[in-house]
Design an enzyme around this catalytic site. Structure first.
Site, PDB file in Angstrom:
ATOM      1  N   ASP A  10       0.882  -1.155   0.000  1.00 36.76           N
ATOM      2  CA  ASP A  10       0.000   0.000   0.000  1.00 36.76           C
ATOM      3  C   ASP A  10       0.934   1.224   0.000  1.00 36.76           C
ATOM      4  OD1 ASP A  10      -2.294   1.654   0.441  1.00 36.76           O
ATOM      5  OD2 ASP A  10      -1.748   1.738   2.555  1.00 36.76           O
ATOM      6  N   LEU A  11       0.426   2.363  -0.376  1.00 36.07           N
ATOM      7  CA  LEU A  11       1.286   3.563  -0.426  1.00 36.07           C
ATOM      8  C   LEU A  11       1.121   4.433   0.830  1.00 36.07           C
ATOM      9  CD1 LEU A  11       3.138   5.534  -2.110  1.00 36.07           C
ATOM     10  CD2 LEU A  11       1.024   6.567  -2.908  1.00 36.07           C
ATOM     11  N   ASP A  12      -0.093   5.019   0.955  1.00 33.96           N
ATOM     12  CA  ASP A  12      -0.340   5.983   2.037  1.00 33.96           C
ATOM     13  C   ASP A  12      -0.285   5.297   3.397  1.00 33.96           C
ATOM     14  OD1 ASP A  12      -1.292   8.471   0.440  1.00 33.96           O
ATOM     15  OD2 ASP A  12      -2.431   6.828  -0.428  1.00 33.96           O
ATOM     16  N   THR A  18       0.874  10.237   4.238  1.00 32.41           N
ATOM     17  CA  THR A  18       0.057  11.291   3.626  1.00 32.41           C
ATOM     18  C   THR A  18      -1.282  11.449   4.341  1.00 32.41           C
ATOM     19  OG1 THR A  18      -0.762   9.602   2.171  1.00 32.41           O
ATOM     20  CG2 THR A  18       0.963  10.999   1.272  1.00 32.41           C
ATOM     21  N   LYS A  47      -9.147   5.982   5.617  1.00 31.35           N
ATOM     22  CA  LYS A  47      -7.857   5.339   5.342  1.00 31.35           C
ATOM     23  C   LYS A  47      -8.025   4.128   4.436  1.00 31.35           C
ATOM     24  CE  LYS A  47      -4.859   6.251   9.258  1.00 31.35           C
ATOM     25  NZ  LYS A  47      -4.055   5.544  10.260  1.00 31.35           N
ATOM     26  N   SER A 117      -2.358   0.464  -4.255  1.00 37.95           N
ATOM     27  CA  SER A 117      -2.948   1.601  -3.537  1.00 37.95           C
ATOM     28  C   SER A 117      -4.275   1.996  -4.167  1.00 37.95           C
ATOM     29  CB  SER A 117      -1.977   2.790  -3.609  1.00 37.95           C
ATOM     30  OG  SER A 117      -2.615   3.969  -3.158  1.00 37.95           O
ATOM     31  N   ALA A 118      -5.165   2.522  -3.335  1.00 35.46           N
ATOM     32  CA  ALA A 118      -6.449   3.032  -3.846  1.00 35.46           C
ATOM     33  C   ALA A 118      -6.278   4.431  -4.435  1.00 35.46           C
ATOM     34  CB  ALA A 118      -7.462   3.079  -2.710  1.00 35.46           C
ATOM     35  N   LYS A 147     -11.180  -1.033  -1.266  1.00 34.67           N
ATOM     36  CA  LYS A 147     -10.858  -1.926  -0.148  1.00 34.67           C
ATOM     37  C   LYS A 147     -11.982  -1.735   0.878  1.00 34.67           C
ATOM     38  CE  LYS A 147      -5.948  -1.034  -0.982  1.00 34.67           C
ATOM     39  NZ  LYS A 147      -4.702  -0.401  -0.524  1.00 34.67           N
ATOM     40  N   GLU A 171       0.077  -3.210   4.668  1.00 42.15           N
ATOM     41  CA  GLU A 171      -1.037  -2.259   4.796  1.00 42.15           C
ATOM     42  C   GLU A 171      -1.048  -1.581   6.162  1.00 42.15           C
ATOM     43  OE1 GLU A 171      -3.627  -0.658   3.884  1.00 42.15           O
ATOM     44  OE2 GLU A 171      -4.070  -1.353   1.866  1.00 42.15           O
ATOM     45  N   ASP A 172      -1.560  -0.349   6.197  1.00 42.61           N
ATOM     46  CA  ASP A 172      -1.682   0.360   7.472  1.00 42.61           C
ATOM     47  C   ASP A 172      -3.140   0.534   7.901  1.00 42.61           C
ATOM     48  OD1 ASP A 172      -2.231   2.244   5.354  1.00 42.61           O
ATOM     49  OD2 ASP A 172      -2.219   3.791   6.894  1.00 42.61           O
TER      50      ASP A 172
HETATM   51  C1  G6P Z   1      -5.464   6.057   0.046  1.00 43.95           C
HETATM   52  C2  G6P Z   1      -5.755   6.882   1.281  1.00 43.95           C
HETATM   53  C3  G6P Z   1      -7.205   7.323   1.310  1.00 43.95           C
HETATM   54  C4  G6P Z   1      -7.568   8.007  -0.011  1.00 43.95           C
HETATM   55  C5  G6P Z   1      -7.329   7.060  -1.163  1.00 43.95           C
HETATM   56  C6  G6P Z   1      -7.633   7.685  -2.524  1.00 43.95           C
HETATM   57  O1  G6P Z   1      -5.997   4.801   0.191  1.00 43.95           O
HETATM   58  O2  G6P Z   1      -5.479   6.138   2.459  1.00 43.95           O
HETATM   59  O3  G6P Z   1      -7.403   8.199   2.388  1.00 43.95           O
HETATM   60  O4  G6P Z   1      -8.926   8.408   0.006  1.00 43.95           O
HETATM   61  O5  G6P Z   1      -5.964   6.648  -1.148  1.00 43.95           O
HETATM   62  O6  G6P Z   1      -6.654   8.635  -2.810  1.00 43.95           O
HETATM   63  P1  G6P Z   1      -6.667   9.658  -4.018  1.00 43.95           P
HETATM   64  O7  G6P Z   1      -5.243  10.172  -4.020  1.00 43.95           O
HETATM   65  O8  G6P Z   1      -7.009   8.898  -5.258  1.00 43.95           O
HETATM   66  O9  G6P Z   1      -7.655  10.701  -3.705  1.00 43.95           O
HETATM   67 MG    MG Z   2      -2.791   3.147   3.538  1.00 44.02          MG
END
Ligand code: G6P
Ligand code: MG
Length: 220
Positions: A10-12, A18, A47, A117-118, A147, A171-172
């Protein structure tokens, strides 16, 4: 467990932090358009959850009735403009502790690396963090269920033609751990949250010692 061939990140909250910037962007949007100050406790519901789904959750908790999808998308885009501005100076100094050691270990041991990542901003951030060369594949979250649906993780697994048993994922967020487990993948939880469904839970990736990672990768 089988020998691991692929690690999905996962990224964030895993590779870079972030969370604060995402929530600050929502906060500014809600103040401007609805005169509402979002409660910090709502952050957890966003999240790992897609932009539109996060917005819907925040609207619901703030008791704002908005069902015009065009308007929802327009305001979500505005949040993204604010968010992009907040992360515009992110560079390699923003990589979370321990991440580079793990990526280097995986590369040296021929384990493929994917990003699950989403976030639609993921390729932009990966570029700015100067991590592009590590990633063999970045999942495009467009048209994938948010997710905790396993779609994002399974997309990476199928891309390489592997079996979920040959994969690990980091994942966090609770929704993210559920998505990993729904995909039948070994889940490594990172961060301050409880993440009770994770197979291993660490406060920070800097606490993942290489011998432990090695035994996971070897399937011991
Ligand atoms: C991550 C973050 C979420 C965010 C999602 C979509 O999963 O944890 O808080 O809503 O990405 O991010 P975006 O950059 O596409 O708005
Ligand atoms: Mg995350």
């Amino acid at each position: 467990m089988k020998k691991i061939k692929l690690a999905i990140f996962d990224l964030d909250g895993v590779i870079t932090s972030t969370t604060e910037e995402h929530f600050k962007a929502w906060t500014l949007l809600f103040i401007k358009h609805f005169g509402i100050r979002l409660d910090q406790n709502l952050e957890v519901y966003t999240k790992g959850v897609s932009r539109i789904e996060s917005f819907k959750v925040l609207l619901k908790h703030s008791r704002v009735d908005l069902d015009d999808m065009k308007l929802i998308e327009c305001l979500a885009n505005e949040k993204n403009v604010i968010y992009k501005d907040l992360i515009s100076e992110f560079d390699e100094t923003k990589i979370c502790p321990g991440v580079l050691d793990i990526l280097n270990y995986l590369k040296q041991n021929n384990v493929k690396i994917a990003l699950g990542s989403a976030s639609k901003n993921a390729p932009y951030l990966i570029r700015n963090l100067k991590l592009e060369d590590y990633f063999d594949y970045i999942v495009d979250p467009t048209h994938k269920r948010s997710k905790p649906s396993p779609d994002i993780f399974l997309d990476a697994v199928y891309h390489f033609g592997y079996n979920p048993e040959e994969v690990i994922a980091f994942e966090d967020a609770e929704a993210g751990i559920k998505a990993i487990k729904n995909a039948n993948i070994f889940a490594i939880g990172v961060g301050d949250e409880d993440l009770k469904d994770a197979d291993i839970k660490l406060r920070s990736l800097k606490n993942l010692e290489i011998p432990i990672l090695e035994s996971i990768i070897r399937g011991n």
